[in-house]
Design a protein around this motif. Structure first.
Motif, PDB file in Angstrom:
ATOM      1  N   UNK A  27       0.853  -1.182   0.000  1.00 41.37           N
ATOM      2  CA  UNK A  27       0.000   0.000   0.000  1.00 41.37           C
ATOM      3  C   UNK A  27       0.891   1.235   0.000  1.00 41.37           C
ATOM      4  N   UNK A  28       0.454   2.301  -0.666  1.00 38.90           N
ATOM      5  CA  UNK A  28       1.200   3.557  -0.674  1.00 38.90           C
ATOM      6  C   UNK A  28       0.269   4.696  -0.300  1.00 38.90           C
ATOM      7  N   UNK A  29       0.717   5.544   0.633  1.00 41.45           N
ATOM      8  CA  UNK A  29      -0.026   6.740   1.022  1.00 41.45           C
ATOM      9  C   UNK A  29       0.876   7.937   0.745  1.00 41.45           C
ATOM     10  N   UNK A  30       0.421   8.818  -0.145  1.00 42.80           N
ATOM     11  CA  UNK A  30       1.218   9.984  -0.539  1.00 42.80           C
ATOM     12  C   UNK A  30       0.528  11.238  -0.012  1.00 42.80           C
ATOM     13  N   UNK A  31       1.206  11.938   0.869  1.00 47.54           N
ATOM     14  CA  UNK A  31       0.653  13.130   1.522  1.00 47.54           C
ATOM     15  C   UNK A  31       1.300  14.384   0.951  1.00 47.54           C
ATOM     16  N   UNK A  32       0.488  15.404   0.693  1.00 46.27           N
ATOM     17  CA  UNK A  32       1.049  16.681   0.259  1.00 46.27           C
ATOM     18  C   UNK A  32       0.099  17.785   0.683  1.00 46.27           C
ATOM     19  N   UNK A  33       0.640  18.923   1.041  1.00 40.10           N
ATOM     20  CA  UNK A  33      -0.182  20.039   1.519  1.00 40.10           C
ATOM     21  C   UNK A  33      -0.956  20.686   0.380  1.00 40.10           C
ATOM     22  N   UNK A  34      -0.547  20.426  -0.853  1.00 44.27           N
ATOM     23  CA  UNK A  34      -1.217  21.005  -2.019  1.00 44.27           C
ATOM     24  C   UNK A  34      -2.313  20.061  -2.524  1.00 44.27           C
ATOM     25  N   UNK A  35      -3.536  20.536  -2.593  1.00 45.74           N
ATOM     26  CA  UNK A  35      -4.619  19.718  -3.137  1.00 45.74           C
ATOM     27  C   UNK A  35      -4.345  19.359  -4.598  1.00 45.74           C
ATOM     28  N   UNK A  36      -3.690  20.253  -5.305  1.00 43.28           N
ATOM     29  CA  UNK A  36      -3.395  19.985  -6.711  1.00 43.28           C
ATOM     30  C   UNK A  36      -2.493  18.766  -6.872  1.00 43.28           C
ATOM     31  N   UNK A  37      -1.656  18.486  -5.879  1.00 49.68           N
ATOM     32  CA  UNK A  37      -0.817  17.288  -5.939  1.00 49.68           C
ATOM     33  C   UNK A  37      -1.687  16.030  -5.923  1.00 49.68           C
ATOM     34  N   UNK A  38      -2.696  16.023  -5.040  1.00 52.98           N
ATOM     35  CA  UNK A  38      -3.620  14.895  -4.982  1.00 52.98           C
ATOM     36  C   UNK A  38      -4.358  14.737  -6.304  1.00 52.98           C
ATOM     37  N   UNK A  39      -4.779  15.859  -6.891  1.00 56.84           N
ATOM     38  CA  UNK A  39      -5.501  15.815  -8.158  1.00 56.84           C
ATOM     39  C   UNK A  39      -4.605  15.317  -9.287  1.00 56.84           C
ATOM     40  N   UNK A  40      -3.333  15.678  -9.247  1.00 53.88           N
ATOM     41  CA  UNK A  40      -2.408  15.171 -10.268  1.00 53.88           C
ATOM     42  C   UNK A  40      -2.264  13.659 -10.154  1.00 53.88           C
ATOM     43  N   UNK A  41      -2.209  13.146  -8.928  1.00 49.69           N
ATOM     44  CA  UNK A  41      -2.149  11.696  -8.754  1.00 49.69           C
ATOM     45  C   UNK A  41      -3.411  11.025  -9.293  1.00 49.69           C
ATOM     46  N   UNK A  42      -4.558  11.652  -9.103  1.00 51.12           N
ATOM     47  CA  UNK A  42      -5.797  11.088  -9.639  1.00 51.12           C
ATOM     48  C   UNK A  42      -5.784  11.115 -11.162  1.00 51.12           C
ATOM     49  N   UNK A 108     -16.102   6.946  -9.114  1.00 51.13           N
ATOM     50  CA  UNK A 108     -17.156   7.590  -8.316  1.00 51.13           C
ATOM     51  C   UNK A 108     -16.621   8.690  -7.400  1.00 51.13           C
ATOM     52  N   UNK A 109     -15.654   9.467  -7.895  1.00 52.87           N
ATOM     53  CA  UNK A 109     -15.063  10.539  -7.099  1.00 52.87           C
ATOM     54  C   UNK A 109     -15.895  11.812  -7.235  1.00 52.87           C
ATOM     55  N   UNK A 110     -16.182  12.427  -6.125  1.00 53.01           N
ATOM     56  CA  UNK A 110     -16.971  13.658  -6.115  1.00 53.01           C
ATOM     57  C   UNK A 110     -16.029  14.855  -6.209  1.00 53.01           C
ATOM     58  N   UNK A 111     -15.673  15.185  -7.441  1.00 54.11           N
ATOM     59  CA  UNK A 111     -14.740  16.274  -7.695  1.00 54.11           C
ATOM     60  C   UNK A 111     -15.519  17.546  -8.022  1.00 54.11           C
ATOM     61  N   UNK A 117     -10.967  21.802 -12.996  1.00 56.62           N
ATOM     62  CA  UNK A 117     -10.177  22.853 -13.635  1.00 56.62           C
ATOM     63  C   UNK A 117      -8.687  22.654 -13.351  1.00 56.62           C
ATOM     64  N   UNK A 118      -8.352  22.235 -12.137  1.00 46.75           N
ATOM     65  CA  UNK A 118      -6.940  22.005 -11.784  1.00 46.75           C
ATOM     66  C   UNK A 118      -6.387  20.794 -12.524  1.00 46.75           C
ATOM     67  N   UNK A 119      -7.207  19.772 -12.692  1.00 46.99           N
ATOM     68  CA  UNK A 119      -6.772  18.611 -13.474  1.00 46.99           C
ATOM     69  C   UNK A 119      -6.523  19.023 -14.924  1.00 46.99           C
ATOM     70  N   UNK A 120      -7.398  19.885 -15.454  1.00 45.44           N
ATOM     71  CA  UNK A 120      -7.192  20.389 -16.811  1.00 45.44           C
ATOM     72  C   UNK A 120      -5.910  21.214 -16.898  1.00 45.44           C
ATOM     73  N   UNK A 121      -5.627  21.995 -15.857  1.00 49.36           N
ATOM     74  CA  UNK A 121      -4.405  22.811 -15.831  1.00 49.36           C
ATOM     75  C   UNK A 121      -3.164  21.919 -15.875  1.00 49.36           C
ATOM     76  N   UNK A 122      -3.160  20.865 -15.053  1.00 47.74           N
ATOM     77  CA  UNK A 122      -2.011  19.956 -15.008  1.00 47.74           C
ATOM     78  C   UNK A 122      -1.843  19.236 -16.344  1.00 47.74           C
TER      79      UNK A 122
END
Length: 222
Positions: A27-42, A108-111, A117-122
């Motif tokens: 299992x891997x848990x990746x933590x970052x203070x930036x929400x955009x980092x989480x969105x990039x992983x998604x 089924x992610x509630x984005x 918009x951030x996913x589009x930016x990345x």
């Protein structure tokens, strides 16, 4: 070489993917203070789901037409062929729509609209810059000091071996399965704060899991 199994705790974007594929955690848990980092992983998660091999993955990542290559083409040939492949805004938009669909309908992610918009930016940055994409920081004017995406993909270790998660088809397929089994969990939180890692630690303890890899990037400096 490290023992497989256990839990990987990391921080930051896609460099984690290469570390994960070589350390083989459960299992891997990746933590970052930036929400955009989480969105990039998604976004990466969706691309893994949409691509059946690394040629398709890299082509989708950069919104290029997948080149016709032999099954066992060398990695530098793949990178070169993707660089030469055609692109268009319509292809980028088509790929982006597929990503949004798979995140909302398959997973089924509630984005929110802002998240999308951030996913589009990345994804737009990867499309516009392609293999020449490199890190830049507002106000520092030092972008040229950093390697390009192509540089990092083709970089070798001291024995001359490429170690990127895309360097072999076997590594890519392992990571594709890892993602498909929802084993990479990106969360938003302060790596040095009082909540995120404490909560992750409580989860591990409650389930009898042990940390096998702890990657902090440059967060210790901050």
């Amino acid at each position: 070489t490290m023992a497989t199994g256990g839990v990987y705790l990391g921080v930051g974007p896609d460099q984690n993917l290469s570390y994960i594929v070589h350390t083989r955690p459960a299992l891997a848990i990746v933590t970052d203070i930036r929400r955009q980092n989480m969105l990039q992983h998604l976004w990466f998660k969706a691309v893994f789901a949409l691509a059946s091999n690394r040629v398709e993955f890299l082509s989708f990542l950069l919104a290029r037409q997948p080149p016709a290559l032999k099954e066992h083409a060398a990695f530098e040939q793949i990178v070169g062929a993707v660089r030469a492949a055609k692109t268009s805004e319509s292809l980028f938009r088509k790929n982006l729509a597929s990503v949004k669909s798979i995140l909302r309908e398959k997973y089924k992610l509630k984005l929110s609209a802002a998240d999308l918009e951030k996913i589009e930016y990345v994804s737009g940055a990867f499309w516009r810059e392609g293999l020449d994409l490199r890190f830049s920081s507002i106000g520092r004017n030092n972008a040229m000091m950093y390697p390009t995406l192509e540089d990092m993909l083709l970089e070798t270790d001291r024995q001359g071996r490429r170690q990127s998660f895309l360097s072999t088809e076997e590594l890519f397929q392992w990571l594709k399965r890892f993602h498909a089994e929802n084993r990479l969990i990106p969360i938003v939180g302060d790596f040095a704060g009082t909540h995120a890692l404490k909560t992750a630690g409580a989860f591990l303890k409650a389930n009898g899991l042990q940390v096998s890899v702890f990657y902090t990037s440059n967060v210790e400096f901050y």
